[in-house]
Design an enzyme around this catalytic site. Sequence first.
Site, PDB file in Angstrom:
ATOM      1  N   GLU A 157       0.851  -1.187   0.000  1.00  0.00           N
ATOM      2  CA  GLU A 157       0.000   0.000   0.000  1.00  0.00           C
ATOM      3  C   GLU A 157       0.884   1.233   0.000  1.00  0.00           C
ATOM      4  O   GLU A 157       1.872   1.304   0.746  1.00  0.00           O
ATOM      5  CB  GLU A 157      -0.908   0.000   1.228  1.00  0.00           C
ATOM      6  CG  GLU A 157      -1.751   1.258   1.390  1.00  0.00           C
ATOM      7  CD  GLU A 157      -2.674   1.185   2.602  1.00  0.00           C
ATOM      8  OE1 GLU A 157      -3.065   0.070   2.993  1.00  0.00           O
ATOM      9  OE2 GLU A 157      -3.005   2.254   3.165  1.00  0.00           O
ATOM     10  N   GLU A 162      -2.697  11.372   3.340  1.00  0.00           N
ATOM     11  CA  GLU A 162      -3.790  11.180   4.291  1.00  0.00           C
ATOM     12  C   GLU A 162      -3.839  12.400   5.198  1.00  0.00           C
ATOM     13  O   GLU A 162      -2.801  12.969   5.560  1.00  0.00           O
ATOM     14  CB  GLU A 162      -3.570   9.936   5.149  1.00  0.00           C
ATOM     15  CG  GLU A 162      -3.711   8.628   4.414  1.00  0.00           C
ATOM     16  CD  GLU A 162      -3.508   7.451   5.346  1.00  0.00           C
ATOM     17  OE1 GLU A 162      -4.508   6.800   5.705  1.00  0.00           O
ATOM     18  OE2 GLU A 162      -2.342   7.183   5.721  1.00  0.00           O
TER      19      GLU A 162
END
Length: 272
Positions: A157, A162
């Site tokens: 990932e 974020e």
Amino acid sequence: MRKQLNHLKKMAGAMLLFTVLVSSCKKSEKNETAIPKDETATPRALTLVWQDEFDGNSLNASKWNYENGNLGVNNEKQYYQTSNVSVSGGNLIITARKQSVGGQPYTSGRINTNGKFSIKYGRIEARMKLPMVQGTWPAFWMLGSNIGTVGWPKCGEIDIMEHVNTSNSILGTIHWDNNGYVYYSNNTTTTPGDYHVYAVEWTSSGIRWYVDGNLYATGNTTNNINGTDEFHKPFFIIFNMAVGGNLAGQTINDAALPTSMNVDYVRVYNIT
């Protein structure tokens, strides 16, 4: 974004594998094979290979899939549904609402390019404006295209961006399997409520994180160092906004909902 509940227990080994390239980030781990520092926003020649400018009035179904339902990860509180994703004014808009659906107290949106576009190595960037609302967790990220066969975290990932709550910090993270789940994460400070360009430059030697062309972290994946073979395979792109969860916490400002993340464009380049 797929971090499991026990993810904090297994970070120590991974944190030793990388060198962080800005003094504002609180990392001092040694990495003898670190990628050389590169201060430029677009080093080397870039060739545009895929993009979405979000200039229409609906999501381009030839490029994107909707993800719907309660995915049951990270203690998140949203139910994803198509109606929370729109395209307007040259932006992709993902909206979180106080709305009970499918046993969840909130709704939001999540889209991906799985099966429609993937890439191994390149510059992946998006220009975005994010909500500054307690309880929101917007993300621009990637998963290994082989997730359906090997699962997570073995697929790998790459979290390009974020953001949680009302913080001025932006997170860049990678997750993988090295005889167990490990991850590396770092951050930088910006003004998330304004438009900024968030990017990674990903090569056979590693991954570099940028905000508006400013490099703030580097991860080394040269020769699969420390089990990083995941990052030498194709990945697909994801945009979503979670509500609550392990990073954002369980305190949610209902009075500030609905709220949206806006994506002006996403572009992918080959680096030569």
